[in-house]
Design an enzyme around this catalytic site. Structure first.
Site, PDB file in Angstrom:
ATOM      1  N   GLY A 280       0.797  -1.220   0.000  1.00 57.38           N
ATOM      2  CA  GLY A 280       0.000   0.000   0.000  1.00 57.38           C
ATOM      3  C   GLY A 280       0.825   1.263   0.000  1.00 57.38           C
ATOM      4  N   GLY A 281       2.076   1.179  -0.495  1.00 53.55           N
ATOM      5  CA  GLY A 281       2.899   2.379  -0.626  1.00 53.55           C
ATOM      6  C   GLY A 281       3.267   3.033   0.685  1.00 53.55           C
TER       7      GLY A 281
ATOM      8  N   SER B  55       4.561  -5.453  -2.736  1.00 51.89           N
ATOM      9  CA  SER B  55       4.726  -4.012  -2.961  1.00 51.89           C
ATOM     10  C   SER B  55       5.481  -3.397  -1.780  1.00 51.89           C
ATOM     11  CB  SER B  55       3.356  -3.369  -3.177  1.00 51.89           C
ATOM     12  OG  SER B  55       3.491  -2.074  -3.723  1.00 51.89           O
TER      13      SER B  55
ATOM     14  N   GLU C  27       4.033  -5.094 -14.691  1.00 51.28           N
ATOM     15  CA  GLU C  27       3.903  -4.278 -13.486  1.00 51.28           C
ATOM     16  C   GLU C  27       3.372  -2.868 -13.754  1.00 51.28           C
ATOM     17  OE1 GLU C  27       4.234  -5.026 -10.380  1.00 51.28           O
ATOM     18  OE2 GLU C  27       5.605  -6.721 -10.154  1.00 51.28           O
TER      19      GLU C  27
ATOM     20  N   HIS D  67       0.731  -5.052 -11.499  1.00 50.78           N
ATOM     21  CA  HIS D  67       1.024  -4.987 -10.070  1.00 50.78           C
ATOM     22  C   HIS D  67      -0.171  -5.485  -9.256  1.00 50.78           C
ATOM     23  CE1 HIS D  67       3.518  -3.640  -6.799  1.00 50.78           C
ATOM     24  NE2 HIS D  67       2.564  -2.873  -6.302  1.00 50.78           N
TER      25      HIS D  67
END
Length: 603
Positions: free
Chosen positions: A142-143, A224, A352, A471
């Site tokens: 989730g960055g 991620s 991606e 992704h």
């Protein structure tokens, strides 16, 4: 083990003495350790295509750290010590964030509740489990800014636990500014989200035996930013000894936008955040003291504004090289071999970057084959590619443009550049940093497996038909989303088999460091180790096969050629505004630098 794991019955009640009196007769979902009695509930799991039906004891919302509120905001987590009886039958609130939502699915109900008191974990234990059992600890992506709430439903560990006969633990950690604000000094060093993860791993070491788990056989895995977190634990001396194996899915600690190496840049962002919430009050101590009193929702909104200032292709608050948790640039740690030497599985997806096309053009969601023109290709590179828009150095940008232009179709004025952009983004961000990790670990003598997920799903994570294996498209297979009716995630029969294969590969690796444990109920491709110089990997799809040297030319470009080119151009070429003309590669001083380097590397 029988003395450590004590199973009792539980009939729900309101009064504590009623709970204690009725714990002894029915429900086999109570675990005791030296500090507390934790009771959960038993759920039924079914993988219909393979006639797998099991009962899983689930323990939700177990706190591993004190609530990081008040004076504990922007500080290292403090261990939580449970006493008495703890109700682990329901999820606790998500960490403060913008609510994550998968297109095509309703947001889970628990995603509506947000609180700084969010440092909890969940444990999934299949019944009739041989003990001590292997343990898998999931770190969500989730960055570093979202995904900790809906992950409770999206990352239900029942499938992995039931099919693979392992214990699964899923954790939450602080996000955004709350998890990663740094003032570049001792006032707020940052990396609090990483510290949270490490404390959760310490909880596993201290307590998982009471659940039937083996603290000496723990695998951490994530996707991620979760994979980036795994990459951090792989190189952090503070995480040494907390796990025995690791799996990264589309992310590393050297992936652009998943790590900040400039401590001063983080300091500037901290003060930018302060100015947005009326905390522009001077030095670090006054800034952080003021930020501790800001309402959490105001803080979350303001951090989004800081991200907007930084730019679309970069997050504002990230893990940072702080000299402690991350002692130096992870790339240097991989080079000198001072990382935590464990067995590892590294991988990424085949398309991606397609999700970045979707994020840039959501109006294309209902199209079947969106057209990316030459001009739009360059615009996407400029806006979305880290080493393109950031540098504004003509020779560097032209080298990327040259590398990812399909010169067989380029003479056609209607050529579609969508695939070229997807590969450029994916290689720079995920595939080639993963290659660096895989080579470093293989050269260290660790057991390494490498995969490349290429299956084009019948239902996309992003709700579009043209994204390919972009992704996050591996997540529904790793966690068997179609096994849970509430997610409404239907798959084909061949995709159900792919799900089974992936779960077996992942859990077999966790149990024995070998994904190829024989399975008489399912036929899978033999997966050989990644070693140098053969560099074999599994192309993971409904028709999986072994191959060698994934994206070898492109990764030579990003990992070898581009850094040398950058070093030369930093000295010999002044930054210029990109002219968007590929022919400029053949002109001027920039072209001479590029040509000379190409010749040097080829010799």
């Amino acid at each position: 083990m029988a003395s450590q794991r004590n199973v009792f019955a539980f009939q729900k009640g309101v009064i504590l003495c009623t709970i204690l009196a009725t714990i002894a007769a029915q429900d086999p979902s109570v675990v005791t350790d030296n500090n507390a009695t934790i009771f959960g509930e038993t759920v039924d799991f079914e993988f219909a295509e393979f006639a797998i039906q099991k009962k899983v004891d689930v323990y939700r919302g177990i706190p591993y750290a004190e609530p990081p509120v008040g004076d504990l905001r922007f500080k290292a987590p403090v261990k939580k010590v449970l006493t008495g009886v703890y109700n682990a039958t329901h999820f606790r609130p998500m960490c403060p964030q913008v609510i994550f939502h998968v297109p095509g699915m309703q947001p889970p109900l628990e995603a509506q509740d947000r609180s700084e008191d969010c440092l909890h974990l969940n444990v999934f234990v299949p019944q009739s489990l041989a003990t001590p059992a292997a343990v898998m600890v999931w770190i969500h992506g989730g960055g570093y800014v979202d995904n900790a709430g809906p992950s409770e439903s999206l990352y239900d560990g029942s499938a992995l636990a039931s099919v693979g006969d392992v214990i699964v633990v899923t954790i939450k950690y602080r996000l955004g500014a709350l998890g990663f604000l740094s003032t570049s000094d001792s006032v707020s060093r940052g990396n609090y989200g990483i510290m949270d993860q490490a404390m959760a791993l310490e909880w596993v070491q201290d307590n998982i035996a009471a659940f039937g788990g083996d603290p000496g056989n723990v695998t951490i895995f994530g996707e991620s930013a979760g994979a980036g977190s795994v990459g951090v634990h792989l190189i952090s001396p503070k995480s040494n000894g907390l796990f025995a194996r690791a799996i990264t899915q589309s992310g590393t600690a050297i992936s652009p936008t998943l790590l900040e190496t400039d401590f001063e840049q983080m300091n500037a962002r901290a003060h930018a955040l302060g100015s947005l919430v009326n905390c522009d009050v001077g030095g670090s101590e006054k800034l952080v003291e003021c930020l501790r009193d800001v309402g959490v929702e105001d803080l979350v909104r303001a951090q989004g504004q800081v991200t907007g200032i930084v730019g679309d292709n970069e997050r504002a608050f990230l893990p940072v090289v702080d000299g402690d948790i991350i002692p130096k640039n992870p790339a240097d740690i991989l080079k000198d071999g001072s990382f935590n030497r464990v067995d590892a599985m590294f991988g990424a997806n085949g398309d991606e970057g397609m999700y970045q096309v979707y994020l840039a053009h959501r109006e294309w969601a209902n199209q079947t084959d969106p057209y990316v023109s030459k001009e739009e290709f360059e615009a996407l590179l400029q806006a979305r590619l880290y080493n393109y828009g950031q540098l504004e150095n003509e020779v560097l940008m032209e080298s990327i443009y040259f590398m990812y232009t399909d010169w067989e179709t380029a003479p056609n004025p209607n050529a579609n550049y969508r695939h070229g952009f997807s590969q450029a983004f994916g290689d720079e961000m995920f595939v080639c940093p993963t290659e660096t990790y895989a080579r470093a670990y293989a050269n260290s003598g660790a057991t390494v497996y490498r995969y490349h997920f290429t299956h084009w799903p019948s239902k996309s994570f992003f709700g579009i038909t043209w994204s390919g294996a972009t992704h996050a498209e591996d997540l529904p297979y790793v966690f068997c989303w179609h096994c849970f009716p509430r997610l409404n995630w239907n798959l084909t029969d061949t995709e159900a088999k792919l799900t089974m294969n992936i779960i077996k590969y992942w859990t077999n690796f966790a149990k024995s460091r070998n994904p190829n444990i024989p399975d008489t109920e399912n036929t899978r491709t033999d997966w050989t180790e990644f070693i140098m110089p053969n560099m074999t990997y599994l192309e993971l799809s409904t028709e999986s096969k072994m191959a060698a040297a994934v994206r070898a030319t492109e990764c030579a470009f990003w990992n070898d050629f581009f850094p040398q080119l950058k070093a030369l151009t930093d000295v010999d070429v002044q930054p210029t505004k990109h002219t968007s003309k590929a022919s400029s590669v053949c002109m001027g001083t920039a072209s001479l630098v590029l040509l000379s380097l190409m010749v040097a590397i080829s010799m």
